[in-house]
Enzyme design. Structure first.
Site, PDB file in Angstrom:
ATOM      1  N   CYS A 187       8.711  26.492  25.152  1.00  0.00           N
ATOM      2  CA  CYS A 187       9.459  25.411  25.780  1.00  0.00           C
ATOM      3  C   CYS A 187       8.542  24.605  26.691  1.00  0.00           C
ATOM      4  CB  CYS A 187      10.636  25.985  26.572  1.00  0.00           C
ATOM      5  SG  CYS A 187      11.518  24.744  27.562  1.00  0.00           S
ATOM      6  N   ASP A 194       9.706  29.892  21.641  1.00  0.00           N
ATOM      7  CA  ASP A 194      10.597  29.351  20.620  1.00  0.00           C
ATOM      8  C   ASP A 194      10.071  29.818  19.271  1.00  0.00           C
ATOM      9  OD1 ASP A 194      12.186  27.848  22.437  1.00  0.00           O
ATOM     10  OD2 ASP A 194      10.685  26.254  22.449  1.00  0.00           O
TER      11      ASP A 194
END
Length: 280
Positions: A187, A194
């Site tokens: 992120c 992620d």
């Protein structure tokens, strides 16, 4: 507004009454300028969102639940920061509405306003709600294509390295679909991981599969939002490998009940079905 001003990484109060002001738009332009995009974008596509935690009250106060599929056109000037979208969806929780259609229409109108953030609306967000009787119709399917994860490559670079991308320009063009489940980025604001799978569909000079895999792995410690990572991948492949046609599609695992799945294409085509993979 900038990512550091968003609700990400900050304590947020729980609003359970409908509040469209919770949506936090972020301009696409700054990150696009980093990868050489000026003005109109050199691709078509959309960001395909799935919201698994959507609920409201009917007019008798009885809770209703649904899954929302939201399509954000890539030509919009802004994206919606994902935590703000989660907070916005929560604001429906104790709000009485007379039908699922009314919920759908509010989400569509609010998200459309957010992704254009005061600019002229050129294309609206798409919203489709699946209520509980339709949940069993939601399939699970992996991305189609030849897995490049089978390759035994050495990986020691964990920031995007376009130099890994090469193609056989002196040989006969090919048409193929390559997939990897080894996409990971972080992120942009919180640095939290992620996880994603990526599909590259192209025609043109054959892309070196080992180099493509090393390139995908090189995103492992890179901080960007999902949409920005996919556009970076698209532009790097387009620039380095010069395909005649190109499509890049990534499906990221959900966080906070949301998954975001960007899709970019060099040519008009129907968008991929917003079908979750096993990891989602």
């Amino acid at each position: 507004m900038t990512p550091d001003q968003s609700p990400l990484g900050k304590t947020a109060s729980y609003a359970d009454q409908y509040d469209p002001s919770l949506l936090f738009p972020l301009a696409r332009e700054p990150k696009r300028s980093e990868i050489g995009i000026r003005g109109s974008v050199p691709f078509l596509g959309a960001d395909l969102w799935t919201a698994f935690e959507l609920s409201w009250l009917n007019m008798k106060g009885k809770p209703q639940v649904a899954i929302a599929h939201v399509t954000i056109p890539c030509e919009s000037t802004h994206i919606v920061e994902s935590k703000s979208f989660k907070l916005y969806l929560n604001s429906f929780n104790n709000t009485r509405l007379d039908s699922a259609d009314a919920v759908r229409d509010r989400i569509r109108d609010d998200v459309t306003r957010a992704i254009w953030d005061g600019e002229t609306v050129k294309s609206a967000a798409g919203v489709r709600l699946l209520t509980a009787p339709l949940f069993e119709c939601e399939p699970v399917k992996e991305l189609e294509g030849v897995s490049i994860d089978r390759l035994d490559v050495e990986c020691d670079t964990y920031q995007p390295q376009p130099d890994f991308l090469t193609a056989a320009f002196g040989e006969k063009p090919v048409e193929e679909v390559l997939v990897s489940d080894l996409l990971k980025s972080n992120c942009l604001v919180t640095g939290q991981p992620d996880w994603g799978s990526v599909q590259v569909r192209y025609s043109g000079p054959q892309i070196d599969q080992a180099g493509l895999l090393q390139y995908i792995v090189s995103f492992r410690n890179h901080n960007e939002f999902h949409e920005q990572c996919v556009e970076r991948i698209y532009m790097d492949i387009l620039t380095r490998c010069k395909p005649a046609k190109l499509m890049v599609y990534a499906r990221y695992t959900r966080r906070g009940g949301l998954d975001i799945n960007p899709w970019r294409s060099s040519h008009p085509q129907l968008p991929p079905a917003n079908t979750r993979t096993a990891r989602q």
